[in-house]
Design an enzyme around this catalytic site. Structure first.
Site, PDB file in Angstrom:
ATOM      1  CB  VAL A 162      -0.942   0.006   1.215  1.00  0.00           C
ATOM      2  CG1 VAL A 162      -1.740   1.306   1.269  1.00  0.00           C
ATOM      3  CG2 VAL A 162      -1.896  -1.191   1.149  1.00  0.00           C
ATOM      4  N   PRO A 163       1.126   1.827  -1.165  1.00  0.00           N
ATOM      5  CG  PRO A 163       0.877   2.658  -3.328  1.00  0.00           C
ATOM      6  CD  PRO A 163       0.294   1.659  -2.361  1.00  0.00           C
ATOM      7  CB  CYS A 164       1.966   5.214   2.766  1.00  0.00           C
ATOM      8  SG  CYS A 164       3.073   4.085   3.599  1.00  0.00           S
ATOM      9  CG  HIS A 165       6.597   4.299  -1.293  1.00  0.00           C
ATOM     10  ND1 HIS A 165       5.884   3.125  -1.136  1.00  0.00           N
ATOM     11  CD2 HIS A 165       6.899   4.387  -2.610  1.00  0.00           C
ATOM     12  CE1 HIS A 165       5.772   2.527  -2.322  1.00  0.00           C
ATOM     13  NE2 HIS A 165       6.377   3.279  -3.228  1.00  0.00           N
ATOM     14  NE  ARG A 166       3.774   4.034  -5.929  1.00  0.00           N
ATOM     15  CZ  ARG A 166       3.120   2.975  -6.356  1.00  0.00           C
ATOM     16  NH1 ARG A 166       1.797   3.008  -6.467  1.00  0.00           N
ATOM     17  NH2 ARG A 166       3.769   1.876  -6.674  1.00  0.00           N
TER      18      ARG A 166
END
Length: 177
Positions: A140-144
Site C-alpha cells: 500500500v504505497p504510502c511512500h508515494r
C-alpha cells in the site's frame, strides 16, 4: 455476531539484497510489511495493538507468495500486487489506503490530494494519521505521498526507506520495465 476466535498471524523475515523487514499475513491475506532493518518487536507491537491475543507463528512457506511479489517489486519487475490483503483498520483508514493504492507507480500525490480523492478536503491531518497507520508498507504505497510543496515527509519506515522506494520506482519507470 462475530466469532471470538483470534486469527493466527503468520510471519517471516524477508531478506533481499540490502532490504530486510518482517512481513505477516492471516489466512485471508497480507496484514503487515515492516520497516527496513527494524527488529521483530515492530511486528509484535503492531499485532498486540491490532490483533490482540492472536497467536504468532513463523511460517516462511506460507509467506512465500507475498515475499515473492515484494522481491519482484524491489527488483523493479512488478508495479502492482496481486496477492490478497487482509486490511485491519477503520473505514476512514481503509478509504485512505485504497486511495494510496490508486496512485500510479512512479508518481506521487500530496496529503491534500488524498483528502480530496476521498471527498474529505478538510481532513488533511486525519489523512496523514491514516497514512502513518498503514501497516503494509510498500504494497500500500504510502511512500508515494509527499508534502504539498514537493518535500519528502514522514514515513513509518524512515525517510531513507521512502527515498529508496521512490528512486526504485523512478528508475524502473524510466527503464520501461
Amino acid at each position: 455476531m462475530k466469532t471470538k476466535i483470534k486469527p493466527t498471524l503468520y510471519w517471516s523475515l524477508l531478506q533481499f539484497r540490502n532490504w530486510k523487514f518482517y512481513i505477516a499475513a492471516t489466512s485471508k491475506g497480507l496484514v503487515f510489511v515492516g520497516s527496513q532493518n527494524k527488529p521483530i518487536e515492530e511486528l509484535f507491537e503492531w499485532a498486540k495493538k491490532r490483533l490482540p491475543g492472536s497467536p504468532l507463528v513463523k511460517d516462511n512457506e506460507k509467506l512465500e507468495p507475498y515475499a515473492l511479489e515484494i522481491i519482484q517489486y524491489l527488483e523493479g519487475k512488478r508495479k502492482t500486487f496481486s496477492v490478497p490483503f487482509d486490511y485491519i483498520g477503520t473505514p476512514f483508514q481503509l478509504a485512505v489506503w485504497q486511495a494510496l493504492c490508486d496512485i500510479p507507480y512512479g508518481q506521487t500525490k500530496s496529503y491534500s490530494d488524498i483528502a480530496n480523492t476521498i471527498n474529505k478536503p478538510t481532513a488533511v491531518r486525519a489523512v496523514g494519521a491514516a497514512i502513518g497507520a498503514n501497516p503494509v508498507l510498500i504494497t500500500v504505497p504510502c511512500h508515494r505521498v509527499i508534502g504539498k510543496n514537493g518535500t519528502l515527509t514522514g514515513y513509518r519506515g524512515g525517510l531513507e526507506m521512502k527515498t529508496q522506494l521512490l528512486d526504485l520506482e523512478k528508475r524502473a519507470s524510466s527503464s520501461k520495465v
